[in-house]
Write a protein that holds these residues in place. Structure first.
Motif, short mmCIF file in Angstrom:
data_model
loop_
_atom_site.label_atom_id
_atom_site.label_comp_id
_atom_site.label_asym_id
_atom_site.label_seq_id
_atom_site.Cartn_x
_atom_site.Cartn_y
_atom_site.Cartn_z
N CYS A 43 0.91 -1.42 0.29
CA CYS A 43 -0.41 0.14 0.20
C CYS A 43 0.61 1.36 -0.15
N ASN A 44 0.22 2.43 -0.55
CA ASN A 44 1.44 3.37 -0.70
C ASN A 44 0.57 4.26 0.50
N THR A 45 -0.01 3.85 1.42
CA THR A 45 -0.13 4.66 2.46
C THR A 45 1.29 4.40 3.50
N ALA A 46 1.81 2.70 3.59
CA ALA A 46 2.49 1.76 3.97
C ALA A 46 4.42 2.56 3.77
N ILE A 47 4.42 2.88 2.73
CA ILE A 47 5.32 3.07 2.15
C ILE A 47 5.52 4.89 1.78
N TYR A 48 4.53 5.85 1.68
CA TYR A 48 4.95 6.70 1.48
C TYR A 48 3.91 8.02 2.77
N GLY A 49 3.44 7.00 3.17
CA GLY A 49 2.22 7.24 4.27
C GLY A 49 1.45 8.23 4.11
N GLN A 50 1.08 8.40 2.98
CA GLN A 50 -0.34 8.79 2.08
C GLN A 50 -0.32 7.80 0.70
N ILE A 51 -2.01 8.13 0.09
CA ILE A 51 -2.38 7.78 -0.64
C ILE A 51 -1.97 8.27 -2.36
N ILE A 52 -1.07 7.87 -3.28
CA ILE A 52 -0.90 8.33 -4.27
C ILE A 52 -1.06 7.96 -5.48
N GLY A 53 -1.73 9.43 -6.37
CA GLY A 53 -2.84 8.32 -7.53
C GLY A 53 -3.81 8.24 -7.19
N GLY A 54 -4.56 7.93 -6.11
CA GLY A 54 -5.73 7.30 -6.27
C GLY A 54 -6.08 6.58 -5.81
N VAL A 55 -4.66 5.17 -5.77
CA VAL A 55 -4.97 4.08 -5.51
C VAL A 55 -4.04 3.57 -4.66
N ASP A 56 -4.70 2.94 -3.24
CA ASP A 56 -3.74 3.16 -2.33
C ASP A 56 -4.01 1.01 -2.34
N CYS A 57 -3.90 0.44 -1.56
CA CYS A 57 -3.80 -0.87 -1.44
C CYS A 57 -3.62 -1.32 -2.97
N LEU A 58 -2.45 -2.18 -3.42
CA LEU A 58 -2.69 -3.19 -4.95
C LEU A 58 -3.94 -4.22 -4.95
N SER A 59 -4.55 -4.61 -3.66
CA SER A 59 -4.87 -5.21 -4.06
C SER A 59 -6.04 -4.68 -3.65
#
Length: 217
Positions: A43-59
């Motif tokens: 997930c972006n939140t786990a990597i960057y601490g925020q949602i990137i481009g409207g996609v959070d978790c790839l699942s």
């Protein structure tokens, strides 16, 4: 599914005839979106601490969808015998195509399982109209002349299903985001005037003509 039909006959006996045909095609194939590796917890939140481009978790991008196609083609035609030397023909063609989730034309391959998110394939459409009017004249016993006018118009928008997310490829995982070259809007119009003259004499045929073809995009 594909189906259609046609009908034709005389409007006025030995003077005017009509023909009408329609063809319909529909395509609906289920597609499963599965990335090439386990993406649970990616997930972006786990990597960057925020949602990137409207996609959070790839699942969240995995799941079931479908490739869809809808196509209609219509032809109408009338032939009129104006007199013993002139025949008028009027023809109208119409086609309307829409397609959604064409993975094979969006950098993927045809198949029922795709390692690409649903926001990657294109939304495609194509609507066209064409009308052709022609008159064929018999001049004496050995000369023919045909003059033909055509007007056509075509709209071909190609859109992405994600307006704000660029193409992102993770080599061992898959792809998400719209194609980099989208959106594309392409409209075409055409005006064409053609004249063909034929002269038959002895063992020879003489043919000549002119064609004016104006297109606008």
């Amino acid at each position: 599914q594909q189906f259609g039909g046609s009908i034709g006959g005389p409007n006025i006996k030995d003077k005017a005839h009509y023909f009408f045909a329609i063809d319909r095609q529909g395509f609906d194939r289920p597609v499963a979106i599965r990335f090439n590796r386990n993406v649970a917890g990616v997930c972006n939140t786990a990597i960057y601490g925020q949602i990137i481009g409207g996609v959070d978790c790839l699942s969240d991008e995995e799941g079931d969808t479908a490739e869809l196609l809808d196509n209609t083609a219509i032809l109408g035609k009338v032939d009129i015998q104006l007199n013993t030397t002139n025949t008028l023909s009027i023809r109208y063609n119409f086609s309307d195509f829409t397609g959604e989730n064409f993975f094979s034309t969006a950098g993927g391959v045809a198949g029922t399982v795709q390692a690409a998110a649903e926001d990657g394939p294109n939304l495609e459409a194509n609507t066209s109209h064409s009308i052709v009017v022609s008159n064929t004249s018999l001049i004496g016993n050995n000369k023919f002349n045909e003059i033909r006018f055509q007007y056509s118009f075509e709209e071909r928008p190609r859109l992405g299903q994600s307006d704000d997310l660029p193409t992102i490829v993770i080599n061992d995982t898959g792809r998400f985001g719209k194609q980099w070259f989208l959106p594309i809007t392409s409209d075409h119009s055409r005006i064409q005037i053609t004249d063909n003259f034929t002269n038959l004499f002895g063992d020879h045929d003489l043919k000549m003509g002119a064609d004016i073809n104006l297109t606008d995009t």
